[in-house]
Write a protein that holds these residues in place. Sequence first.
Motif, PDB file in Angstrom:
ATOM      1  N   ALA A   2     -13.633  -2.092  -9.552  1.00 36.41           N
ATOM      2  CA  ALA A   2     -12.177  -2.031  -9.457  1.00 36.41           C
ATOM      3  C   ALA A   2     -11.537  -3.305  -9.997  1.00 36.41           C
ATOM      4  O   ALA A   2     -12.153  -4.362 -10.015  1.00 36.41           O
ATOM      5  CB  ALA A   2     -11.769  -1.820  -8.000  1.00 36.41           C
ATOM      6  N   HIS A   3     -10.297  -3.171 -10.404  1.00 37.14           N
ATOM      7  CA  HIS A   3      -9.503  -4.314 -10.841  1.00 37.14           C
ATOM      8  C   HIS A   3      -8.493  -4.705  -9.769  1.00 37.14           C
ATOM      9  O   HIS A   3      -7.861  -5.751  -9.861  1.00 37.14           O
ATOM     10  CB  HIS A   3      -8.754  -3.990 -12.132  1.00 37.14           C
ATOM     11  CG  HIS A   3      -9.670  -3.807 -13.299  1.00 37.14           C
ATOM     12  ND1 HIS A   3      -9.576  -4.551 -14.432  1.00 37.14           N
ATOM     13  CD2 HIS A   3     -10.714  -2.972 -13.499  1.00 37.14           C
ATOM     14  CE1 HIS A   3     -10.514  -4.178 -15.295  1.00 37.14           C
ATOM     15  NE2 HIS A   3     -11.217  -3.221 -14.740  1.00 37.14           N
ATOM     16  N   LEU A   4      -8.334  -3.819  -8.772  1.00 38.26           N
ATOM     17  CA  LEU A   4      -7.375  -4.048  -7.710  1.00 38.26           C
ATOM     18  C   LEU A   4      -7.911  -3.405  -6.436  1.00 38.26           C
ATOM     19  O   LEU A   4      -8.443  -2.295  -6.473  1.00 38.26           O
ATOM     20  CB  LEU A   4      -6.024  -3.410  -8.076  1.00 38.26           C
ATOM     21  CG  LEU A   4      -4.858  -3.622  -7.118  1.00 38.26           C
ATOM     22  CD1 LEU A   4      -4.362  -5.070  -7.205  1.00 38.26           C
ATOM     23  CD2 LEU A   4      -3.718  -2.663  -7.451  1.00 38.26           C
ATOM     24  N   ALA A   5      -7.782  -4.117  -5.329  1.00 36.68           N
ATOM     25  CA  ALA A   5      -8.095  -3.551  -4.024  1.00 36.68           C
ATOM     26  C   ALA A   5      -6.780  -3.332  -3.297  1.00 36.68           C
ATOM     27  O   ALA A   5      -5.795  -4.039  -3.548  1.00 36.68           O
ATOM     28  CB  ALA A   5      -8.986  -4.498  -3.223  1.00 36.68           C
ATOM     29  N   THR A   6      -6.758  -2.341  -2.416  1.00 37.20           N
ATOM     30  CA  THR A   6      -5.563  -2.085  -1.624  1.00 37.20           C
ATOM     31  C   THR A   6      -5.960  -1.728  -0.206  1.00 37.20           C
ATOM     32  O   THR A   6      -7.096  -1.289   0.044  1.00 37.20           O
ATOM     33  CB  THR A   6      -4.697  -0.964  -2.237  1.00 37.20           C
ATOM     34  OG1 THR A   6      -3.483  -0.853  -1.492  1.00 37.20           O
ATOM     35  CG2 THR A   6      -5.418   0.366  -2.230  1.00 37.20           C
ATOM     36  N   THR A   7      -5.054  -1.930   0.709  1.00 33.07           N
ATOM     37  CA  THR A   7      -5.237  -1.500   2.082  1.00 33.07           C
ATOM     38  C   THR A   7      -3.871  -1.249   2.676  1.00 33.07           C
ATOM     39  O   THR A   7      -2.858  -1.755   2.182  1.00 33.07           O
ATOM     40  CB  THR A   7      -6.034  -2.530   2.915  1.00 33.07           C
ATOM     41  OG1 THR A   7      -6.451  -1.933   4.144  1.00 33.07           O
ATOM     42  CG2 THR A   7      -5.232  -3.787   3.187  1.00 33.07           C
ATOM     43  N   LEU A   8      -3.842  -0.442   3.725  1.00 32.99           N
ATOM     44  CA  LEU A   8      -2.615  -0.166   4.458  1.00 32.99           C
ATOM     45  C   LEU A   8      -2.804  -0.659   5.877  1.00 32.99           C
ATOM     46  O   LEU A   8      -3.810  -0.344   6.518  1.00 32.99           O
ATOM     47  CB  LEU A   8      -2.321   1.339   4.463  1.00 32.99           C
ATOM     48  CG  LEU A   8      -2.176   2.001   3.099  1.00 32.99           C
ATOM     49  CD1 LEU A   8      -1.971   3.507   3.257  1.00 32.99           C
ATOM     50  CD2 LEU A   8      -1.037   1.384   2.308  1.00 32.99           C
ATOM     51  N   VAL A   9      -1.840  -1.417   6.373  1.00 29.21           N
ATOM     52  CA  VAL A   9      -1.927  -1.995   7.712  1.00 29.21           C
ATOM     53  C   VAL A   9      -0.637  -1.666   8.459  1.00 29.21           C
ATOM     54  O   VAL A   9       0.456  -1.848   7.911  1.00 29.21           O
ATOM     55  CB  VAL A   9      -2.112  -3.530   7.647  1.00 29.21           C
ATOM     56  CG1 VAL A   9      -2.185  -4.137   9.034  1.00 29.21           C
ATOM     57  CG2 VAL A   9      -3.354  -3.885   6.843  1.00 29.21           C
ATOM     58  N   ASP A  10      -0.773  -1.188   9.706  1.00 33.07           N
ATOM     59  CA  ASP A  10       0.390  -0.944  10.548  1.00 33.07           C
ATOM     60  C   ASP A  10       1.206  -2.238  10.602  1.00 33.07           C
ATOM     61  O   ASP A  10       0.677  -3.297  10.919  1.00 33.07           O
ATOM     62  CB  ASP A  10      -0.062  -0.529  11.943  1.00 33.07           C
ATOM     63  CG  ASP A  10       1.091  -0.114  12.848  1.00 33.07           C
ATOM     64  OD1 ASP A  10       2.161  -0.765  12.799  1.00 33.07           O
ATOM     65  OD2 ASP A  10       0.910   0.836  13.616  1.00 33.07           O
ATOM     66  N   ARG A  11       2.475  -2.145  10.267  1.00 26.25           N
ATOM     67  CA  ARG A  11       3.269  -3.376  10.169  1.00 26.25           C
ATOM     68  C   ARG A  11       3.441  -4.078  11.505  1.00 26.25           C
ATOM     69  O   ARG A  11       3.795  -5.249  11.535  1.00 26.25           O
ATOM     70  CB  ARG A  11       4.613  -3.113   9.511  1.00 26.25           C
ATOM     71  CG  ARG A  11       5.617  -2.431  10.390  1.00 26.25           C
ATOM     72  CD  ARG A  11       6.949  -2.390   9.699  1.00 26.25           C
ATOM     73  NE  ARG A  11       7.887  -1.636  10.527  1.00 26.25           N
ATOM     74  CZ  ARG A  11       9.134  -1.470  10.233  1.00 26.25           C
ATOM     75  NH1 ARG A  11       9.611  -1.989   9.127  1.00 26.25           N
ATOM     76  NH2 ARG A  11       9.914  -0.782  11.015  1.00 26.25           N
ATOM     77  N   THR A  12       3.169  -3.393  12.618  1.00 24.73           N
ATOM     78  CA  THR A  12       3.276  -4.046  13.926  1.00 24.73           C
ATOM     79  C   THR A  12       2.039  -4.865  14.266  1.00 24.73           C
ATOM     80  O   THR A  12       2.056  -5.641  15.205  1.00 24.73           O
ATOM     81  CB  THR A  12       3.518  -3.019  15.054  1.00 24.73           C
ATOM     82  OG1 THR A  12       2.389  -2.143  15.146  1.00 24.73           O
ATOM     83  CG2 THR A  12       4.782  -2.215  14.797  1.00 24.73           C
ATOM     84  N   HIS A  13       0.959  -4.714  13.487  1.00 31.30           N
ATOM     85  CA  HIS A  13      -0.272  -5.478  13.717  1.00 31.30           C
ATOM     86  C   HIS A  13      -0.193  -6.783  12.928  1.00 31.30           C
ATOM     87  O   HIS A  13      -0.796  -6.938  11.871  1.00 31.30           O
ATOM     88  CB  HIS A  13      -1.503  -4.654  13.312  1.00 31.30           C
ATOM     89  CG  HIS A  13      -1.751  -3.501  14.220  1.00 31.30           C
ATOM     90  ND1 HIS A  13      -2.796  -3.466  15.097  1.00 31.30           N
ATOM     91  CD2 HIS A  13      -1.073  -2.352  14.407  1.00 31.30           C
ATOM     92  CE1 HIS A  13      -2.767  -2.333  15.775  1.00 31.30           C
ATOM     93  NE2 HIS A  13      -1.716  -1.652  15.366  1.00 31.30           N
ATOM     94  N   ARG A  14       0.541  -7.704  13.469  1.00 31.33           N
ATOM     95  CA  ARG A  14       0.777  -8.973  12.790  1.00 31.33           C
ATOM     96  C   ARG A  14      -0.505  -9.749  12.514  1.00 31.33           C
ATOM     97  O   ARG A  14      -0.657 -10.361  11.468  1.00 31.33           O
ATOM     98  CB  ARG A  14       1.734  -9.835  13.608  1.00 31.33           C
ATOM     99  CG  ARG A  14       3.134  -9.281  13.695  1.00 31.33           C
ATOM    100  CD  ARG A  14       4.038 -10.268  14.411  1.00 31.33           C
ATOM    101  NE  ARG A  14       5.339  -9.984  14.887  1.00 31.33           N
ATOM    102  CZ  ARG A  14       6.206  -9.074  14.554  1.00 31.33           C
ATOM    103  NH1 ARG A  14       5.916  -8.239  13.702  1.00 31.33           N
ATOM    104  NH2 ARG A  14       7.396  -8.960  15.076  1.00 31.33           N
ATOM    105  N   ALA A  15      -1.444  -9.726  13.464  1.00 32.30           N
ATOM    106  CA  ALA A  15      -2.699 -10.468  13.269  1.00 32.30           C
ATOM    107  C   ALA A  15      -3.491  -9.893  12.101  1.00 32.30           C
ATOM    108  O   ALA A  15      -4.053 -10.646  11.299  1.00 32.30           O
ATOM    109  CB  ALA A  15      -3.538 -10.449  14.543  1.00 32.30           C
ATOM    110  N   ALA A  16      -3.541  -8.565  11.982  1.00 36.77           N
ATOM    111  CA  ALA A  16      -4.273  -7.941  10.874  1.00 36.77           C
ATOM    112  C   ALA A  16      -3.608  -8.284   9.539  1.00 36.77           C
ATOM    113  O   ALA A  16      -4.293  -8.632   8.574  1.00 36.77           O
ATOM    114  CB  ALA A  16      -4.345  -6.432  11.063  1.00 36.77           C
ATOM    115  N   CYS A  17      -2.270  -8.195   9.492  1.00 34.05           N
ATOM    116  CA  CYS A  17      -1.553  -8.546   8.257  1.00 34.05           C
ATOM    117  C   CYS A  17      -1.815  -9.999   7.886  1.00 34.05           C
ATOM    118  O   CYS A  17      -2.086 -10.311   6.725  1.00 34.05           O
ATOM    119  CB  CYS A  17      -0.052  -8.306   8.424  1.00 34.05           C
ATOM    120  SG  CYS A  17       0.418  -6.568   8.483  1.00 34.05           S
ATOM    121  N   ALA A  18      -1.764 -10.885   8.877  1.00 31.60           N
ATOM    122  CA  ALA A  18      -2.002 -12.314   8.622  1.00 31.60           C
ATOM    123  C   ALA A  18      -3.431 -12.549   8.146  1.00 31.60           C
ATOM    124  O   ALA A  18      -3.668 -13.372   7.252  1.00 31.60           O
ATOM    125  CB  ALA A  18      -1.726 -13.128   9.880  1.00 31.60           C
ATOM    126  N   GLY A  19      -4.394 -11.814   8.707  1.00 26.91           N
ATOM    127  CA  GLY A  19      -5.784 -11.958   8.291  1.00 26.91           C
ATOM    128  C   GLY A  19      -5.982 -11.575   6.832  1.00 26.91           C
ATOM    129  O   GLY A  19      -6.661 -12.289   6.079  1.00 26.91           O
TER     130      GLY A  19
END
Length: 193
Positions: free
Chosen positions: A130-147
């Motif tokens: 791949a040339h790009l990776a993507t993921t979807l994170v629940d926007r209320t999970h601040r720790a996961a987004c920050a990670g």
Amino acid sequence: MRLRRLNRWQTEGLREDMADLYAESCATRPGWEQRGRKDFLRRLTRDTWRPGFAMLTAQAPSLVGYASGFPLARDGSWWSGFRGPLPEDVEQLTASGRVFAISGIVVRPSERNHGLADRLQELLLADHPAHLATTLVDRTHRAACAGFRSRGWHDIGLLYRPPGPTVLRALVLPLGERTTEEPGDRAHRARIQ
């Protein structure tokens, strides 16, 4: 610690352990564990049947973490519910079959801050062109987004997914080409701006 790649049948054999780890690691409020576990098992079943599904586990000796993902379908269905215009380069890479979705990275809370999530991400992506990776994170999970952001991921917008009022952050990570001088490493040249 032992890292191991699993096929879909081996993943099926560990699904209950993975669901337990998910519920333990991702619980955000009392009573959430049962619903979160059920949603996780539903998503895992769906993901294991996607073409190119990949699973990587970390065991020491019990399960302490895992990462899973799959190449995105070229039809762009992954981006359904995206609010606003999808960045053109993301759309082009999706249509060319060069985007890999990480459907989950979970690490036992006691094992965090030791680089395990980074290692799982790196190894999972190393096997895919791949040339790009993507993921979807629940926007209320601040720790996961920050990670994810701490590992170089960029927020490109929000997706709204039914059922319910689920709002997800769409994150992307530009990937470089493998270099012949350093096999297994990723060069850090961005494919998209």
